[in-house]
Scaffold this active site. Structure first.
Site, short mmCIF file in Angstrom:
data_model
loop_
_atom_site.label_atom_id
_atom_site.label_comp_id
_atom_site.label_asym_id
_atom_site.label_seq_id
_atom_site.Cartn_x
_atom_site.Cartn_y
_atom_site.Cartn_z
N CYS A 1 -18.46 1.78 36.37
CA CYS A 1 -18.35 2.97 36.97
C CYS A 1 -19.02 2.86 38.59
O CYS A 1 -19.57 1.72 38.71
CB CYS A 1 -18.99 4.12 36.48
SG CYS A 1 -20.87 3.83 36.00
N HIS B 1 -27.37 -1.56 31.46
CA HIS B 1 -27.14 -2.02 29.83
C HIS B 1 -26.35 -2.90 29.67
O HIS B 1 -25.05 -2.73 28.83
CB HIS B 1 -27.46 -0.95 28.96
CG HIS B 1 -28.68 -0.11 28.90
ND1 HIS B 1 -28.81 1.18 28.80
CD2 HIS B 1 -29.88 -0.81 28.76
CE1 HIS B 1 -30.12 1.40 28.50
NE2 HIS B 1 -30.51 0.35 28.79
N GLU C 1 -32.60 7.00 30.75
CA GLU C 1 -32.42 8.37 31.48
C GLU C 1 -33.05 9.59 30.98
O GLU C 1 -33.78 10.23 32.04
CB GLU C 1 -30.80 8.61 31.34
CG GLU C 1 -30.34 9.69 32.15
CD GLU C 1 -28.88 10.00 32.19
OE1 GLU C 1 -28.52 11.18 32.55
OE2 GLU C 1 -28.21 9.30 31.86
N THR D 1 -26.39 12.16 31.23
CA THR D 1 -24.89 12.23 31.96
C THR D 1 -24.11 11.48 30.91
O THR D 1 -22.87 11.16 31.30
CB THR D 1 -25.17 11.32 33.16
OG1 THR D 1 -25.47 10.07 33.01
CG2 THR D 1 -26.01 12.19 34.11
N CYS E 1 -21.05 12.74 33.43
CA CYS E 1 -20.72 12.27 34.42
C CYS E 1 -19.04 12.11 34.41
O CYS E 1 -18.51 11.86 33.08
CB CYS E 1 -21.38 10.79 34.92
SG CYS E 1 -20.94 9.32 33.99
N SER F 1 -20.98 0.09 31.68
CA SER F 1 -21.92 -1.04 32.26
C SER F 1 -21.01 -2.70 31.98
O SER F 1 -21.69 -3.56 32.24
CB SER F 1 -23.21 -1.24 31.49
OG SER F 1 -23.91 0.26 31.78
#
Length: 323
Positions: free
Chosen positions: A25, A54, A139, A178, A208, A280
């Protein structure tokens, strides 16, 4: 042991439904580029607090370029630059970096930073925050570290809502991690709003766009697949959610980090296989999986698109301006 290679004409056919969007992303792209730019600007080594994202492949690649990954700031020497990971950090971390006069670059995803700012605004309005997320995830640790201790309560599941020690008259708000399951989060929010009718939520959802889009794509490929493979790390929240989305649709799903984890017997009885990658995981790992599947099957690829992504985030000014 690997099954012997066969000529394409003798291999059974495998229809491969590849989800789009998948993989990196904008926040992950930005975080990786920040480490690479920092290495170019300051020279190796550059320290990185926590895995920048990650993914083992990504981390090993950055290590090879001179990045040193540590868990805590006290592992960083006084005269070395340090990058904070895309997941965000508690306020105490940059405060400590400033106290030590460390040169630091914050690679926190801008969409995570947006949640941090929302948390600050809710505290300014004297509301207690109910934060929907997974305990121990970086997070969550970073977001809860934006507000004074005791001003935010973690909610992990619908079942937690009934046990919350608040009344309908209390000034409450909610925010979310998110990278959660869109469906699970909607259920938790509905339970919070039923119990606390005056609770305040964000103007737009905190999950997100990349997490939502990748889950939507899996919802398209899973019903037509006999097996779904998700490329991602066991530590990656958004990757784990993709496995859950497929399983809830009644499809067998497996999380893998690399193609060499795939066993030929996984394909027994599989005519159509779904493939995606967490936010990721780089595209090179997707192609690696396709190559491995092609050892045993005559693979026919189809891309199934749920959305188109054009999001790009700016780099920190300190890495784009000349000294």
């Amino acid at each position: 042991m690997n099954a012997p290679l066969q000529p394409a004409s003798l291999k059974p056919t495998l229809t491969l439904l590849i989800a789009a969007p998948r993989g990196f992303c904008a926040g992950v792209d930005r975080a990786i580029e920040i480490v690479e730019r920092a290495l170019e600007k300051y020279g190796a080594p550059v320290y990185v607090r926590h895995e920048i994202v990650h993914n083992r492949y990504v981390v090993e690649g950055l290590k090879a370029k001179g990045a040193i990954f540590v868990e805590e700031l006290d592992e960083v020497p006084d005269d070395m630059p340090v990058v904070f990971s895309a997941h965000g950090v508690p306020k105490a971390v940059p405060a400590e970096a400033e106290r030590r006069k460390l040169l630091y670059v914050d690679a926190t995803c801008p969409l995570v930073s947006k949640v941090h700012r929302q948390a600050e605004r809710q505290i300014e309005k004297n509301r207690h925050i109910l934060f929907i997320g997974h305990s121990g995830h970086p997070e969550v640790i970073g977001t809860m570290g934006q507000v004074p201790e005791g001003r935010m309560t973690l909610v992990e599941a619908v079942e937690d809502v009934a046990g919350l020690p608040f009344t309908a008259q209390d000034e409450l708000s909610y925010l979310t991690q998110t990278t959660l399951s869109v469906d699970d989060t909607a259920q938790i929010i509905a339970a919070l709003e039923a119990r606390f009718p005056h609770i305040q939520g964000p103007k737009a959802e905190d999950i997100c766009y990349a997490t939502s889009n990748r889950q939507a794509a899996v919802k398209q490929i899973a019903p037509a697949s006999d097996l779904v493979l998700v490329i991602g790390s066991p530590a990656s929240s958004n990757s784990l959610r993709l496995v859950e989305v497929a399983e809830r649709l009644g499809t067998n799903a497996r999380l893998i980090q690399r193609a060499d984890e795939i066993e030929p017997e996984w394909l027994d009885g599989v005519g159509t296989l779904g493939l995606t990658a967490g936010a990721s995981a780089p595209e090179i790992l997707v192609r690696e999986v396709v190559d491995r599947l092609s050892q045993w099957r005559d693979v026919h690829e189809q891309t199934i698109a749920a959305a188109e992504e054009k999001m790009v985030f700016k780099l920190p000014r300190q890495l784009t301006e000349s000294d």
